[in-house]
Design an enzyme around this catalytic site. Structure first.
Site, short mmCIF file in Angstrom:
data_model
loop_
_atom_site.label_atom_id
_atom_site.label_comp_id
_atom_site.label_asym_id
_atom_site.label_seq_id
_atom_site.Cartn_x
_atom_site.Cartn_y
_atom_site.Cartn_z
N ARG A 176 8.43 1.24 -9.23
CA ARG A 176 8.82 2.41 -8.36
C ARG A 176 8.81 3.52 -8.67
O ARG A 176 9.50 3.92 -9.82
CB ARG A 176 10.35 1.85 -7.80
CG ARG A 176 11.07 2.86 -7.17
CD ARG A 176 12.26 2.59 -6.44
NE ARG A 176 12.29 1.43 -5.30
CZ ARG A 176 13.15 1.12 -4.50
NH1 ARG A 176 14.35 1.72 -4.50
NH2 ARG A 176 12.92 0.26 -3.68
N HIS A 193 5.73 1.29 1.03
CA HIS A 193 6.84 0.39 0.66
C HIS A 193 6.29 -0.96 0.95
O HIS A 193 7.18 -1.53 1.74
CB HIS A 193 8.26 0.71 0.91
CG HIS A 193 9.33 0.07 0.34
ND1 HIS A 193 9.27 -0.72 -0.85
CD2 HIS A 193 10.58 0.28 0.78
CE1 HIS A 193 10.38 -1.06 -1.11
NE2 HIS A 193 11.38 -0.55 -0.38
N GLN A 223 8.54 -4.20 1.31
CA GLN A 223 9.41 -4.13 2.28
C GLN A 223 9.07 -4.87 3.62
O GLN A 223 9.85 -5.38 4.38
CB GLN A 223 10.17 -2.87 2.32
CG GLN A 223 11.18 -2.40 3.62
CD GLN A 223 12.51 -3.07 3.21
OE1 GLN A 223 13.09 -2.79 1.83
NE2 GLN A 223 13.08 -3.86 4.13
N ASP A 225 15.03 4.23 9.43
CA ASP A 225 15.12 4.54 7.92
C ASP A 225 16.05 5.74 7.76
O ASP A 225 16.17 6.55 8.63
CB ASP A 225 13.94 4.70 7.07
CG ASP A 225 13.81 4.85 5.70
OD1 ASP A 225 14.99 4.46 5.09
OD2 ASP A 225 12.94 5.11 5.17
N CYS A 252 15.67 -0.99 6.35
CA CYS A 252 15.37 -1.33 5.08
C CYS A 252 16.56 -1.24 4.23
O CYS A 252 16.72 -2.06 3.10
CB CYS A 252 14.13 -0.48 4.64
SG CYS A 252 14.45 1.53 4.44
N ARG A 277 13.93 -9.68 1.36
CA ARG A 277 13.29 -9.14 0.10
C ARG A 277 12.92 -10.02 -1.01
O ARG A 277 12.02 -9.93 -1.73
CB ARG A 277 14.10 -7.93 -0.34
CG ARG A 277 14.30 -6.66 0.61
CD ARG A 277 13.29 -5.88 1.03
NE ARG A 277 12.35 -5.82 0.00
CZ ARG A 277 12.48 -4.31 -0.79
NH1 ARG A 277 13.55 -3.79 -0.66
NH2 ARG A 277 11.69 -4.24 -1.73
N1 CP Z 1 15.10 -1.46 0.66
C1 CP Z 1 14.95 -0.96 -0.63
O1 CP Z 1 13.98 -0.87 -1.17
O2 CP Z 1 16.29 -0.99 -1.22
P1 CP Z 1 16.77 -0.42 -2.59
O3 CP Z 1 16.41 1.03 -2.74
O4 CP Z 1 18.06 -0.75 -2.82
O5 CP Z 1 15.53 -1.14 -3.62
N1 NVA Z 2 12.24 5.99 2.56
C1 NVA Z 2 13.38 5.74 1.65
C2 NVA Z 2 13.34 4.03 1.66
C3 NVA Z 2 14.22 3.68 0.79
C4 NVA Z 2 14.24 2.24 0.64
C5 NVA Z 2 13.17 6.36 0.46
O1 NVA Z 2 12.15 6.60 0.10
O2 NVA Z 2 14.01 6.95 -0.06
#
Ligand code: CP
Ligand code: NVA
Length: 329
Positions: free
Chosen positions: A105, A132, A135, A228, A269, A314
């Protein structure tokens, strides 16, 4: 029969609808197995590396619990040499000697692509600026559980920043599954023309459709309303601009009513900005005078909201991804 042995998951662009259905079905089996209290062995003796450049609750915990449930061990890596004293290429070559699979990530899609190119083991994208994908698997499993129609009959509306990692990935996934996908946002925040063109070509094969709209009327008949955060991790300087652009697209009771579907579900999400219970929330309230952004607290807590089932999924879907790509199947 589908086999995903040895595959990366960098973006769902690389997966067929058949492969996505396979992962969703595997996730359902693994979820039932967990519910029955059966300890798994499908990842026994596997070592998994979890690299995080950005914060996480769900993704990290999902990978860890999923790994432990099937007998794997994990390393959580947030302060490595990568990108500072050592290139991504060299890091990938080292980690590939230690681990059976690597999750990443972070900020750039190029980093996860490079890890995949040089590590020699399956690499899974746990969120980048562009995509992502894990997700989306959780989201579609949740739709299967809550919407009484096959995925290719679902009208899916994504309201909000449709150019971000979630907007991109949901459009890709929805088109692959043959859904009617609506990006509901001001034109400036519609997905890029290049990605829309690429996905329209896929849609021609799957029966999916893409609609880009600035009008709330587009929610009529929606089965799913998804949103989101308006400001993604690393974009915190954009609050003022995004609030101005996206307030008309806030998911609130009026928007759910406009679907005219009493069974519409609300998805997110997470994390979600719907109250003042966070330090960022308090900052925004102080600087911009609002206490709710992409979704009202009323909708978030309503009977339409399936966000916590979605969060649980998830774990089951990430388990499916690891089992399918590196597991003892
Ligand atoms: N939805 C999601 O990716 O959550 P986190 O940022 O907590 O991993
Ligand atoms: N669009 C958001 C998603 C978080 C799961 C981000 O990248 O922060």
């Amino acid at each position: 029969p589908v086999s995903l042995k040895g595959r990366h998951l960098l973006t769902l662009k690389d997966y067929t609808s058949e492969e996505m259905h396979y992962l969703l079905n595997l996730a359902m089996d693994l979820k039932a197995k967990k519910r029955a209290g059966i300890q798994g062995t499908l990842l026994e003796r596997k070592n998994i590396c979890l690299i995080f450049e950005k914060t996480s609750t769900r993704t990290r915990c999902a990978f860890e619990v999923a790994a432990f449930d099937e007998g794997a061990s994990v390393t959580f890596l947030t302060n490595s040499q990568m990108g500072k004293k050592e290139s991504v290429e060299d890091t990938a070559k080292v980690l590939g000697r230690f681990y059976d699979g690597i999750e990443f990530r972070g900020f750039k899609q190029e980093t996860v692509d490079a890890l995949a190119k040089y590590s020699g083991v399956p690499v899974w994208n746990g969120l980048t600026d562009m995509y992502h994908p894990t997700q989306i698997l959780a989201d579609f499993l949740t739709i299967k559980e809550h919407v009484a129609k096959p995925l290719n009959k679902v009208k899916f509306v994504y309201a909000g920043d449709a150019r971000n990692n979630m907007g991109n990935s949901l459009m890709i996934g929805a088109v692959k599954m043959g859904m009617h996908f609506v990006a509901l946002a001001p034109k400036a925040l519609w997905p890029s023309e290049a990605l829309v063109a690429e996905m329209n070509a896929v849609a021609a094969e799957t029966g999916g459709t893409i609609e880009l709209s600035e009008s709330i009327d587009a929610v009529k008949g929606a089965d799913v309303i998804y949103t989101d955060v308006w400001v993604s991790m690393g974009e915190e300087h954009l609050f003022a601009e995004r609030i101005k652009q996206l307030m008309p697209y806030q998911v609130n009771k009026a928007m759910l009513d406009a679907t005219a579907n009493p069974d519409v579900i609300f998805m997110h999400c997470l994390p979600a900005f719907h109250d003042l219970e966070t330090t960022v929330g308090q900052e925004v309230a102080k600087n911009h005078g609002i206490t709710e952004m992409e979704v009202t607290d009323e909708v978030f807590r309503s009977k339409h909201s399936v966000v916590f089932d979605e969060a649980e999924n998830r774990m089951h879907t990430i388990k499916a991804v690891m089992v399918a790509t590196i597991g003892n199947l």
